[in-house]
Design a protein around this motif. Structure first.
Motif, PDB file in Angstrom:
ATOM      1  N   VAL A  78       0.340  -0.717   0.241  1.00 49.95           N
ATOM      2  CA  VAL A  78      -0.172   0.252   0.290  1.00 49.95           C
ATOM      3  C   VAL A  78       1.077   0.757  -0.097  1.00 49.95           C
ATOM      4  CG1 VAL A  78      -1.817   1.385   1.084  1.00 49.95           C
ATOM      5  CG2 VAL A  78      -1.862  -1.574   1.352  1.00 49.95           C
ATOM      6  N   TYR A  79       0.453   2.510  -1.352  1.00 53.22           N
ATOM      7  CA  TYR A  79       1.364   3.277  -1.003  1.00 53.22           C
ATOM      8  C   TYR A  79       0.762   4.784  -0.133  1.00 53.22           C
ATOM      9  CZ  TYR A  79       3.486   0.344  -4.483  1.00 53.22           C
ATOM     10  OH  TYR A  79       4.396  -0.403  -4.741  1.00 53.22           O
ATOM     11  N   LEU A  80       1.423   5.574  -0.107  1.00 47.26           N
ATOM     12  CA  LEU A  80       0.806   7.076   0.729  1.00 47.26           C
ATOM     13  C   LEU A  80       1.306   8.693  -0.448  1.00 47.26           C
ATOM     14  CD1 LEU A  80      -1.599   8.535   2.397  1.00 47.26           C
ATOM     15  CD2 LEU A  80       0.362   8.532   4.083  1.00 47.26           C
ATOM     16  N   GLN A  81       0.953   8.293  -1.549  1.00 42.40           N
ATOM     17  CA  GLN A  81       1.442   9.487  -1.935  1.00 42.40           C
ATOM     18  C   GLN A  81       1.369  10.964  -1.720  1.00 42.40           C
ATOM     19  OE1 GLN A  81       4.011   9.454  -5.254  1.00 42.40           O
ATOM     20  NE2 GLN A  81       3.541  11.629  -4.325  1.00 42.40           N
ATOM     21  N   MET A  82       1.734  11.519  -0.729  1.00 47.25           N
ATOM     22  CA  MET A  82       1.879  13.118   0.075  1.00 47.25           C
ATOM     23  C   MET A  82       2.657  14.129  -0.735  1.00 47.25           C
ATOM     24  SD  MET A  82       3.027  11.810   3.390  1.00 47.25           S
ATOM     25  CE  MET A  82       4.253  11.531   3.134  1.00 47.25           C
ATOM     26  N   ASN A  83       1.641  14.527  -1.344  1.00 50.29           N
ATOM     27  CA  ASN A  83       1.812  16.038  -2.284  1.00 50.29           C
ATOM     28  C   ASN A  83       1.452  17.361  -1.353  1.00 50.29           C
ATOM     29  OD1 ASN A  83       2.708  14.346  -4.327  1.00 50.29           O
ATOM     30  ND2 ASN A  83       0.373  14.956  -5.438  1.00 50.29           N
ATOM     31  N   THR A  84       1.989  18.544  -1.739  1.00 52.06           N
ATOM     32  CA  THR A  84       2.396  19.585  -1.219  1.00 52.06           C
ATOM     33  C   THR A  84       2.600  19.441   0.141  1.00 52.06           C
ATOM     34  OG1 THR A  84       0.381  19.924  -3.259  1.00 52.06           O
ATOM     35  CG2 THR A  84       0.689  21.680  -1.407  1.00 52.06           C
ATOM     36  N   LEU A  85       4.111  19.090   0.753  1.00 50.81           N
ATOM     37  CA  LEU A  85       3.628  18.680   2.165  1.00 50.81           C
ATOM     38  C   LEU A  85       4.067  19.943   2.632  1.00 50.81           C
ATOM     39  CD1 LEU A  85       5.780  15.834   2.175  1.00 50.81           C
ATOM     40  CD2 LEU A  85       3.546  15.925   3.034  1.00 50.81           C
ATOM     41  N   LYS A  86       3.386  20.235   3.946  1.00 49.28           N
ATOM     42  CA  LYS A  86       3.609  21.146   5.120  1.00 49.28           C
ATOM     43  C   LYS A  86       3.609  20.719   6.368  1.00 49.28           C
ATOM     44  CE  LYS A  86      -1.028  22.590   3.642  1.00 49.28           C
ATOM     45  NZ  LYS A  86      -2.642  22.621   3.922  1.00 49.28           N
ATOM     46  N   PRO A  87       4.522  22.031   6.844  1.00 51.70           N
ATOM     47  CA  PRO A  87       5.425  21.715   8.373  1.00 51.70           C
ATOM     48  C   PRO A  87       4.351  20.854   9.856  1.00 51.70           C
ATOM     49  CG  PRO A  87       5.982  24.100   7.297  1.00 51.70           C
ATOM     50  CD  PRO A  87       4.728  22.869   6.609  1.00 51.70           C
ATOM     51  N   GLU A  88       2.714  20.770   9.061  1.00 49.88           N
ATOM     52  CA  GLU A  88       2.341  20.426  10.225  1.00 49.88           C
ATOM     53  C   GLU A  88       2.387  19.147   9.462  1.00 49.88           C
ATOM     54  OE1 GLU A  88       1.721  23.537   8.543  1.00 49.88           O
ATOM     55  OE2 GLU A  88      -0.535  23.499   7.954  1.00 49.88           O
ATOM     56  N   ASP A  89       2.344  18.554   8.284  1.00 53.02           N
ATOM     57  CA  ASP A  89       2.687  17.111   7.771  1.00 53.02           C
ATOM     58  C   ASP A  89       3.568  16.594   8.772  1.00 53.02           C
ATOM     59  OD1 ASP A  89       1.288  17.965   4.723  1.00 53.02           O
ATOM     60  OD2 ASP A  89       0.752  17.078   6.082  1.00 53.02           O
ATOM     61  N   THR A  90       4.455  16.851   9.245  1.00 59.97           N
ATOM     62  CA  THR A  90       6.013  16.266   9.837  1.00 59.97           C
ATOM     63  C   THR A  90       4.834  15.389  11.026  1.00 59.97           C
ATOM     64  OG1 THR A  90       7.247  18.255   9.796  1.00 59.97           O
ATOM     65  CG2 THR A  90       7.738  16.661  12.087  1.00 59.97           C
TER      66      THR A  90
END
Length: 115
Positions: A78-90
């Motif tokens: 399973v994959y999780l593609q994460m785009n337009t990452l933000k500091p709060e995604d840390t």
């Protein structure tokens, strides 16, 4: 015993992208759904994304439109593609699934979003 192994974390600047992978030692169709959670320092673990056996996906509001969960059944991944990452995604991101009524977790992979 089922093993879930995550990979793909790292450090990225705001606006960047990462793709996380979670490979299981059993068929992903032997569970009801595969899930990605995350836990930031000092915060509770939260459910980020889900993909059911039928292929239905769901996301927490804070990542809708930016993250995409998908799967490759032939690879039990399973994959999780994460785009337009933000500091709060840390956070540390964890893969999760139920097999035979038992919850299994991966070891976690660190995602850091910082300039």
């Amino acid at each position: 015993q089922v093993q879930l192994v995550e990979s793909g974390g790292g450090m990225v600047r705001p606006g960047g992208s990462l793709r996380l992978s979670c490979t299981t030692s059993r068929s992903i169709f032997s569970t009801d759904a595969m899930r990605w959670y995350r836990q930031a320092p000092g915060k509770q673990r939260e459910l980020v994304a889900t993909i059911t056996t039928a292929g239905t996906t769901g996301y927490v509001d804070s990542v809708k439109g930016r993250f995409t969960i998908s799967r490759d059944s032939a690879k039990n991944t399973v994959y999780l593609q994460m785009n337009t990452l933000k500091p709060e995604d840390t956070a540390v991101y964890y893969c999760n699934a139920l097999f035979d009524g038992l919850a299994y977790w991966g070891q976690g992979t660190q995602v850091t979003v910082s300039s």
